[in-house]
Design a protein around this motif. Structure first.
Motif, PDB file in Angstrom:
ATOM      1  N   ILE A   7       5.962  -1.237   2.686  1.00 27.99           N
ATOM      2  CA  ILE A   7       5.701  -2.365   1.792  1.00 27.99           C
ATOM      3  C   ILE A   7       4.400  -2.081   1.052  1.00 27.99           C
ATOM      4  N   LEU A   8       4.488  -1.972  -0.260  1.00 28.44           N
ATOM      5  CA  LEU A   8       3.305  -1.645  -1.068  1.00 28.44           C
ATOM      6  C   LEU A   8       2.559  -2.918  -1.446  1.00 28.44           C
ATOM      7  N   ALA A   9       1.384  -3.068  -0.854  1.00 29.22           N
ATOM      8  CA  ALA A   9       0.561  -4.256  -1.096  1.00 29.22           C
ATOM      9  C   ALA A   9      -0.861  -3.836  -1.453  1.00 29.22           C
ATOM     10  N   GLY A  10      -0.972  -2.707  -2.148  1.00 27.70           N
ATOM     11  CA  GLY A  10      -2.298  -2.166  -2.443  1.00 27.70           C
ATOM     12  C   GLY A  10      -2.852  -2.556  -3.795  1.00 27.70           C
ATOM     13  N   GLY A  11      -2.146  -3.428  -4.507  1.00 31.57           N
ATOM     14  CA  GLY A  11      -2.590  -3.795  -5.854  1.00 31.57           C
ATOM     15  C   GLY A  11      -3.579  -4.949  -5.850  1.00 31.57           C
ATOM     16  N   SER A  12      -4.143  -5.211  -7.027  1.00 32.94           N
ATOM     17  CA  SER A  12      -5.124  -6.292  -7.147  1.00 32.94           C
ATOM     18  C   SER A  12      -4.620  -7.460  -7.984  1.00 32.94           C
ATOM     19  N   GLY A  13      -3.439  -7.328  -8.562  1.00 32.82           N
ATOM     20  CA  GLY A  13      -2.851  -8.445  -9.305  1.00 32.82           C
ATOM     21  C   GLY A  13      -3.671  -8.866 -10.513  1.00 32.82           C
ATOM     22  N   THR A  14      -4.021  -7.895 -11.346  1.00 28.86           N
ATOM     23  CA  THR A  14      -4.885  -8.230 -12.497  1.00 28.86           C
ATOM     24  C   THR A  14      -4.161  -9.119 -13.511  1.00 28.86           C
ATOM     25  N   ARG A  15      -2.855  -8.943 -13.665  1.00 28.81           N
ATOM     26  CA  ARG A  15      -2.152  -9.767 -14.673  1.00 28.81           C
ATOM     27  C   ARG A  15      -2.062 -11.225 -14.248  1.00 28.81           C
ATOM     28  N   ILE A  16      -1.951 -11.469 -12.962  1.00 25.45           N
ATOM     29  CA  ILE A  16      -1.865 -12.865 -12.502  1.00 25.45           C
ATOM     30  C   ILE A  16      -3.269 -13.471 -12.402  1.00 25.45           C
ATOM     31  N   PRO A  21      -5.617 -11.199  -4.327  1.00 24.73           N
ATOM     32  CA  PRO A  21      -4.462 -10.465  -4.850  1.00 24.73           C
ATOM     33  C   PRO A  21      -3.162 -11.251  -4.607  1.00 24.73           C
ATOM     34  N   LYS A  22      -2.232 -11.123  -5.549  1.00 29.68           N
ATOM     35  CA  LYS A  22      -1.050 -12.014  -5.530  1.00 29.68           C
ATOM     36  C   LYS A  22      -0.247 -11.946  -4.227  1.00 29.68           C
ATOM     37  N   GLN A  23      -0.262 -10.785  -3.561  1.00 34.57           N
ATOM     38  CA  GLN A  23       0.514 -10.677  -2.316  1.00 34.57           C
ATOM     39  C   GLN A  23      -0.109 -11.492  -1.187  1.00 34.57           C
ATOM     40  N   GLY A  79      -4.075   2.040   0.503  1.00 33.54           N
ATOM     41  CA  GLY A  79      -3.303   2.485  -0.657  1.00 33.54           C
ATOM     42  C   GLY A  79      -4.123   3.362  -1.581  1.00 33.54           C
ATOM     43  N   GLY A  80      -3.573   3.620  -2.764  1.00 37.96           N
ATOM     44  CA  GLY A  80      -4.250   4.466  -3.743  1.00 37.96           C
ATOM     45  C   GLY A  80      -4.739   3.645  -4.926  1.00 37.96           C
ATOM     46  N   ALA A  81      -5.309   4.343  -5.902  1.00 36.69           N
ATOM     47  CA  ALA A  81      -5.877   3.667  -7.073  1.00 36.69           C
ATOM     48  C   ALA A  81      -4.774   3.064  -7.948  1.00 36.69           C
ATOM     49  N   GLY A  85      -0.192   6.231  -6.101  1.00 39.78           N
ATOM     50  CA  GLY A  85      -1.082   6.625  -5.005  1.00 39.78           C
ATOM     51  C   GLY A  85      -0.715   5.894  -3.732  1.00 39.78           C
ATOM     52  N   SER A  86      -0.308   4.649  -3.864  1.00 34.88           N
ATOM     53  CA  SER A  86       0.103   3.880  -2.684  1.00 34.88           C
ATOM     54  C   SER A  86       1.449   4.377  -2.150  1.00 34.88           C
ATOM     55  N   SER A  87       2.354   4.781  -3.044  1.00 36.78           N
ATOM     56  CA  SER A  87       3.627   5.369  -2.585  1.00 36.78           C
ATOM     57  C   SER A  87       3.364   6.646  -1.792  1.00 36.78           C
ATOM     58  N   ARG A 215      12.857 -11.137  -7.807  1.00 37.98           N
ATOM     59  CA  ARG A 215      11.948 -10.890  -8.935  1.00 37.98           C
ATOM     60  C   ARG A 215      10.574 -10.499  -8.439  1.00 37.98           C
ATOM     61  N   LYS A 216       9.795  -9.882  -9.321  1.00 35.05           N
ATOM     62  CA  LYS A 216       8.424  -9.503  -8.964  1.00 35.05           C
ATOM     63  C   LYS A 216       7.458 -10.556  -9.475  1.00 35.05           C
ATOM     64  N   LEU A 217       6.636 -11.052  -8.592  1.00 39.22           N
ATOM     65  CA  LEU A 217       5.578 -11.987  -8.965  1.00 39.22           C
ATOM     66  C   LEU A 217       4.560 -11.201  -9.795  1.00 39.22           C
TER      67      LEU A 217
HETATM   68  N1  CTP Z   1       0.562  -1.682  -5.694  1.00 41.36           N
HETATM   69  C1  CTP Z   1      -0.004  -0.899  -4.694  1.00 41.36           C
HETATM   70  N2  CTP Z   1      -1.103  -0.130  -4.976  1.00 41.36           N
HETATM   71  C2  CTP Z   1      -1.639  -0.130  -6.199  1.00 41.36           C
HETATM   72  C3  CTP Z   1      -1.056  -0.896  -7.238  1.00 41.36           C
HETATM   73  C4  CTP Z   1       0.066  -1.667  -6.948  1.00 41.36           C
HETATM   74  O1  CTP Z   1       0.477  -0.898  -3.556  1.00 41.36           O
HETATM   75  N3  CTP Z   1      -2.729   0.597  -6.415  1.00 41.36           N
HETATM   76  C5  CTP Z   1       1.672  -2.571  -5.337  1.00 41.36           C
HETATM   77  C6  CTP Z   1       1.357  -4.038  -5.632  1.00 41.36           C
HETATM   78  O2  CTP Z   1       0.592  -4.617  -4.561  1.00 41.36           O
HETATM   79  C7  CTP Z   1       2.720  -4.648  -5.817  1.00 41.36           C
HETATM   80  C8  CTP Z   1       3.567  -3.465  -6.308  1.00 41.36           C
HETATM   81  O3  CTP Z   1       2.799  -2.282  -6.118  1.00 41.36           O
HETATM   82  O4  CTP Z   1       3.260  -5.149  -4.621  1.00 41.36           O
HETATM   83  C9  CTP Z   1       3.973  -3.633  -7.758  1.00 41.36           C
HETATM   84  O5  CTP Z   1       2.830  -3.499  -8.591  1.00 41.36           O
HETATM   85  P1  CTP Z   1       2.321  -4.587  -9.639  1.00 41.36           P
HETATM   86  O6  CTP Z   1       3.303  -5.671  -9.817  1.00 41.36           O
HETATM   87  O7  CTP Z   1       1.840  -3.847 -10.826  1.00 41.36           O
HETATM   88  O8  CTP Z   1       1.084  -5.234  -8.834  1.00 41.36           O
HETATM   89  P2  CTP Z   1      -0.464  -5.153  -9.160  1.00 41.36           P
HETATM   90  O9  CTP Z   1      -0.821  -3.775  -9.548  1.00 41.36           O
HETATM   91  O10 CTP Z   1      -1.167  -5.756  -7.999  1.00 41.36           O
HETATM   92  O11 CTP Z   1      -0.604  -6.151 -10.401  1.00 41.36           O
HETATM   93  P3  CTP Z   1      -1.234  -5.829 -11.849  1.00 41.36           P
HETATM   94  O12 CTP Z   1      -0.494  -4.632 -12.383  1.00 41.36           O
HETATM   95  O13 CTP Z   1      -1.009  -7.087 -12.616  1.00 41.36           O
HETATM   96  O14 CTP Z   1      -2.688  -5.535 -11.593  1.00 41.36           O
END
Ligand code: CTP
Ligand code: MG
Length: 232
Positions: A7-16, A21-23, A79-81, A85-87, A215-217
């Motif tokens: 489960i990839l939860a490494g993002g920061s949710g910049t668009r939301i 972070p949205k997760q 995760g990665g940048a 990178g997270s995959s 759907r993707k939040l």
């Molecule tokens: N993700 C991740 N590592 C990152 C970037 C994204 O694991 N460096 C994950 C997010 O947490 C999300 C999924 O990949 O569950 C889909 O990415 P996206 O919808 O783009 O999420 P974010 O990158 O967090 O949002 P944004 O692009 O708006 O910043």
């Protein structure tokens, strides 16, 4: 063969936007991440779960794992940048978990309403395919534009699909695709199956029906839709 879900939860949710972070936002009495991980933890076809998250959130995710009584979470790794990178972190963690042949499902934490049937369809497809992704038809006509916003191509809508996750692979296949991608300075990707298509053209990526609820939040305006779906 073992099945591992990452489960990839490494993002920061910049668009939301927002502080969290949205997760990690609440949805129907649980965190978004708890819905996503819970779907795989509860699925009988999944043997182990890896959560990839921001390094600073590892203790929070570990606590969540205990609180939610997840029984298949074997690793919480940084995760990665970017998503790729997270995959890659997920692929490495999966390799460490199993010595036998592995099927790896890679899922966006930001898709909390993934259903067991979609997961099952992906696993079923991996019985005979090396790579699979769930897709849904697109309602709008999709156009390709140049840097100035002028139309360059309008693909026939019948041939277009919107891509969801989980995307599933033989671990060796996705590992090799990312190994080749690492040698390409121009590499960029927003999902995993496209990495296989690009760097392992001999591998056929099959599609299975996804779900309109999966759907993707992504944007603040999505929150109301997710709340309404949870209430159903
Ligand atoms: N993700 C991740 N590592 C990152 C970037 C994204 O694991 N460096 C994950 C997010 O947490 C999300 C999924 O990949 O569950 C889909 O990415 P996206 O919808 O783009 O999420 P974010 O990158 O967090 O949002 P944004 O692009 O708006 O910043
Ligand atoms: Mg992103």
């Amino acid at each position: 063969m073992k099945t591992i879900a990452a489960i990839l939860a490494g993002g920061s949710g910049t668009r939301i936007g927002g502080e969290v972070p949205k997760q990690m936002l609440p949805l129907g009495g649980k965190l978004v991440l708890a819905h996503s991980v819970g779907a795989f933890d509860a699925h009988p076809g999944v043997d182990a779960v890896v959560v990839v998250c921001r390094e600073d959130l590892i203790p929070t995710v570990q606590e969540l794992s205990v609180r939610e009584h997840w029984c298949k979470v074997r690793a919480v790794v940084p995760g990665g940048a970017d998503r790729s990178g997270s995959s890659l972190a997920a692929i490495r963690a999966a390799r460490l978990l199993a010595s036998e042949e592995v099927r790896l499902l890679i899922h966006d934490a930001a898709r909390p309403l993934v259903d067991a049937e979609t997961i099952s369809r992906c696993l079923q497809a991996l019985e005979s395919a090396d790579a699979v992704e769930p897709v849904v038809p697109v309602a709008d006509t999709i156009v390709q534009v140049d840097a100035d916003g002028f139309l360059t191509h309008v693909p026939a809508r019948d041939s277009l699909r919107a891509v969801q996750t989980p995307q599933g692979f033989r671990l060796d296949t996705i590992g090799e695709a990312y190994r080749r991608a690492a040698a390409d300075p121009a590499f960029t990707a927003t999902d995993d199956a496209s990495v296989v298509l690009r760097y392992l053209p001999g591998v056929r990526v099959c599609t299975v029906p996804g779900s309109p609820r999966n759907r993707k939040l992504t944007l603040p305006s999505d929150l109301d839709w997710f709340e309404s779906q949870i209430a159903l």
